[in-house]
Scaffold this motif. Structure first.
Motif, mmCIF file in Angstrom:
data_model
loop_
_atom_site.group_PDB
_atom_site.id
_atom_site.type_symbol
_atom_site.label_atom_id
_atom_site.label_comp_id
_atom_site.label_asym_id
_atom_site.label_seq_id
_atom_site.Cartn_x
_atom_site.Cartn_y
_atom_site.Cartn_z
ATOM 1 N N TYR A 6 11.014 19.435 2.867
ATOM 2 C CA TYR A 6 12.341 19.166 3.455
ATOM 3 C C TYR A 6 12.806 17.760 3.131
ATOM 4 C CZ TYR A 6 10.401 16.786 7.688
ATOM 5 O OH TYR A 6 9.764 15.938 8.558
ATOM 6 N N VAL A 7 14.049 17.665 2.738
ATOM 7 C CA VAL A 7 14.620 16.379 2.359
ATOM 8 C C VAL A 7 16.000 16.185 2.962
ATOM 9 C CG1 VAL A 7 13.283 16.104 0.227
ATOM 10 C CG2 VAL A 7 15.434 17.393 0.183
ATOM 11 N N GLY A 8 16.506 17.192 3.661
ATOM 12 C CA GLY A 8 17.774 17.027 4.365
ATOM 13 C C GLY A 8 17.507 16.282 5.660
ATOM 14 N N ILE A 56 5.008 6.163 -1.939
ATOM 15 C CA ILE A 56 5.974 6.384 -0.852
ATOM 16 C C ILE A 56 6.771 5.087 -0.671
ATOM 17 C CG2 ILE A 56 6.336 7.288 1.480
ATOM 18 C CD1 ILE A 56 4.959 9.289 -0.285
ATOM 19 N N VAL A 109 0.939 4.168 -3.259
ATOM 20 C CA VAL A 109 0.663 5.615 -3.274
ATOM 21 C C VAL A 109 1.937 6.413 -3.520
ATOM 22 C CG1 VAL A 109 -1.415 5.452 -1.844
ATOM 23 C CG2 VAL A 109 0.807 5.893 -0.745
ATOM 24 N N PRO A 159 0.813 -1.240 0.000
ATOM 25 C CA PRO A 159 0.000 0.000 0.000
ATOM 26 C C PRO A 159 0.838 1.276 0.000
ATOM 27 C CG PRO A 159 -0.923 -1.589 1.548
ATOM 28 C CD PRO A 159 0.383 -2.166 1.066
ATOM 29 N N HIS A 160 1.960 1.297 0.705
ATOM 30 C CA HIS A 160 2.774 2.519 0.729
ATOM 31 C C HIS A 160 3.419 2.756 -0.642
ATOM 32 C CE1 HIS A 160 1.802 2.503 4.832
ATOM 33 N NE2 HIS A 160 2.830 1.829 5.313
ATOM 34 N N HIS A 213 11.615 15.571 -4.943
ATOM 35 C CA HIS A 213 10.685 15.336 -3.827
ATOM 36 C C HIS A 213 10.511 16.607 -2.998
ATOM 37 C CE1 HIS A 213 8.360 13.018 -0.997
ATOM 38 N NE2 HIS A 213 9.222 13.162 0.002
ATOM 39 N N SER A 267 9.734 4.681 -0.131
ATOM 40 C CA SER A 267 10.730 4.748 0.949
ATOM 41 C C SER A 267 10.159 4.273 2.281
ATOM 42 C CB SER A 267 11.268 6.184 1.072
ATOM 43 O OG SER A 267 10.207 7.134 1.044
ATOM 44 N N ALA A 326 6.453 19.450 4.859
ATOM 45 C CA ALA A 326 6.181 18.154 4.231
ATOM 46 C C ALA A 326 7.473 17.636 3.621
ATOM 47 C CB ALA A 326 5.103 18.284 3.155
ATOM 48 N N GLY A 327 7.544 16.354 3.474
ATOM 49 C CA GLY A 327 8.740 15.762 2.888
ATOM 50 C C GLY A 327 9.245 14.638 3.764
ATOM 51 N N GLY A 328 10.505 14.313 3.591
ATOM 52 C CA GLY A 328 11.098 13.190 4.315
ATOM 53 C C GLY A 328 11.995 12.410 3.380
ATOM 54 N N VAL A 329 12.234 11.164 3.755
ATOM 55 C CA VAL A 329 13.093 10.293 2.940
ATOM 56 C C VAL A 329 12.440 10.154 1.563
ATOM 57 C CG1 VAL A 329 14.173 8.042 2.772
ATOM 58 C CG2 VAL A 329 13.739 9.045 5.032
ATOM 59 N N ALA A 330 13.126 10.632 0.551
ATOM 60 C CA ALA A 330 12.502 10.729 -0.779
ATOM 61 C C ALA A 330 12.179 9.357 -1.369
ATOM 62 C CB ALA A 330 13.420 11.486 -1.732
ATOM 63 N N PRO A 331 10.982 9.208 -1.907
ATOM 64 C CA PRO A 331 10.666 7.984 -2.658
ATOM 65 C C PRO A 331 11.202 8.106 -4.083
ATOM 66 C CG PRO A 331 8.726 9.391 -2.514
ATOM 67 C CD PRO A 331 9.821 10.102 -1.773
#
Lengths: 350, 350
Positions: free
Chosen positions: A269-271, A99, A97, A93-94, A162, A101, A291-296
């Motif tokens: 944010y991706v750092g 994501i 959509v 499921p992740h 991302h 990562s 919003a953001g995070g570990v980039a997919p």
């Protein structure tokens, strides 16, 4: 085979390690054509992330499929492939959509997979790829000159993209990019592709300012902290930016990103956050989102690959140092000493 | 005139205060028809926010324009109007993108305006409205029975709507609403209007559960904290929610909201944060975003007004206690003691 091992902070070597082989029927073994060094590889290299024992390292590579497991359907030996910086099944499921990562079956190169089996780091001659159908993206009809740009999609370009997606960059926007590393520069390129009218990059280094401009930045702010923020606010007539890309991950950079965002804007944010504390009351009062995070990276790979193949983008220009794998120690040193934005390693023939 | 004054925690009285008059040519004076008590009014009433001197209170009202300043263009005496919970010019760059709650010329009822002049609180007979053209929204052809629903647009319905907008609720989504106060219930109604397929409301109070269900909630979770989170995760097959509305503002409620959001989802938050610390590493690792803040109720007023007038929504049902202004002390007590979800005050004829 030969592969890069980080023995202790500052001590990176090309060692002889076991050749990978198919361990699961969903695996592939890929012969690496090119890999590279990531800003995040510098965290353990610099001892900021602890290194307690020698570890395999590197998480960005392109290469040629050498062998596939019996359950692999979408690949065959000889395919040229790009690997995103994490593996994933692309069916959960992740992943569905976008994501990837967060895939519960996925994981990182150079560590163990969910069954505790070794997964090779990318800075070596071969890599065992778990969940090969879900992870690898094939490339047809590329020429050799495109390899740096295809390799950049493994991580930095997908990560910059991302940030721009998370910040909800729209046509005509004024965008601020905090950070001029390879990810920040990729963020500039992404914002330009998405139609931003004005792209203000916060950058102190001349070579990076130059590339940022070539990628589409319209304005450069060299100052940091309060002074840099004041300059951006002045440039935006006190309003702030429509979208902000935070591509560093420190407390200072996040503070700047949140401050220069106009009310209603989102900081993408991706750092990876190091020492970041979020000022929730100020964010709430100003309606500034995060919003953001570990980039997919996997999500964006097919479209970005096509954009590279058509000549629309050339993110490989972030590689301002190209070395053979044998010189991996110098590749790290050059980035550590900021002599290079990003070091590329040529490993084998394509 | 008579207006509500909070003298000290727990001591709310209807006092005689000066009649408001036009002080700036952009002002209007509005005769209040109905006002109400907000959950946020309970912060000083309970002494959680300090009260060092008697203060005018109340920030939600509908009424009839009594008089306008010479520069007011869009209103005339006799117009029935809704006031959002902040005044704003509706022409500055922040207002123009719909974040009227960040208007540098704007402010709150019951405090001073930017020139240091008194602005009346809403729980009284008359209110001087600064920036009347930008602030007030007129209503034509309503009947008396719609007044509670029109009043709800002043704050709670606009705030619940903002949570749903910030959380990016889309058709078919599974949505979790944390909080069953008037804002949480309005969030349920908003998510339903936006086409959410499943709306899980976290609510412990039977009367609120009932109204939540009537507003469109499909599932109720009465447990809080770890147990409540575990129940939501089980109900979503371990995936989490597509969108989460955080309508409380405590550390616990925010923790729950972030935990039950699926990777890639956004928590829309509108509960003023009290004791909230954001877990940035977890948010980054899971790609869970945060958006929202002080709701720009003004932005949503015209559309929500039309939805009330057409009978599409009936947010006034959150008022389960209606009293005359004389009984304002009881209106506060009933909410403080949780005997009422939200108390409405009838002030004058419409």
């Amino acid at each position: 085979m030969k592969a890069t091992v980080l023995h202790s902070p500052g001590d990176v070597r090309l060692d002889e390690v076991p050749d990978p082989r198919i361990l699961d029927d969903t695996d592939a073994v890929v012969r690496v054509v090119a890999a590279c060094v990531c800003g995040s590889d510098l965290w353990p290299y610099r001892g900021i992330n602890p290194v307690t024992e020698p570890v395999r390292i590197g998480h960005e590579f392109v290469g040629v499929v050498e062998e596939i497991g019996s359950a692999v359907r979408s690949l065959r030996a000889g395919d040229f492939v790009i690997a995103p910086f994490m593996f994933s099944d692309n069916t959960c499921p992740h992943c569905q959509v976008g994501i990837q990562s967060a895939c519960p079956s996925g994981g990182f190169w150079g560590r163990e997979d969910r069954q505790g089996k070794t997964v090779d780091g990318a800075q070596g001659e071969y890599v065992r790829v778990p969940l090969a159908d879900g992870t690898l993206v094939t490339v047809r009809d590329h020429d050799e000159a495109m390899i740096p740009s295809l390799l950049a999609l493994s991580d930095v370009m997908g990560t910059g993209w991302h940030a721009a997606v998370a910040a909800n960059v729209r046509e005509g926007d004024t965008v601020v990019v905090v950070g001029d590393g390879a990810v920040g520069l990729s963020g500039v390129l992404s914002a330009a592709q998405m139609g931003a009218a004005r792209i203000i990059v916060m950058s102190r280094h001349e070579s990076r300012q130059k590339l940022a401009t070539e990628f589409g930045a319209t304005d450069i702010v060299a100052a940091r902290g309060d002074e840099g923020e004041a300059q951006v606010m002045e440039m935006t007539h006190g309003v702030g930016a429509d979208a902000v890309l935070e591509c560093v991950g420190t407390g200072e950079s996040m503070g700047t990103a949140l401050t220069v965002a106009r009310p209603g804007a989102t900081v993408g944010y991706v750092g990876a956050p190091h020492g970041v504390e979020l000022p929730v009351a100020a964010m709430f009062g100003r309606n500034v989102g995060l919003a953001g995070g570990v980039a997919p990276a996997r999500q964006y790979l097919p479209n970005l690959r096509d954009a590279v193949l058509s000549g629309q983008i050339n993110p490989g220009r972030v590689f301002d140092l190209q070395l053979p794998l044998d010189e991996v120690a110098e590749a790290y040193r050059a980035m550590d000493e900021r002599r290079a934005i990003k070091s590329m390693l040529w490993v084998g023939r394509s």
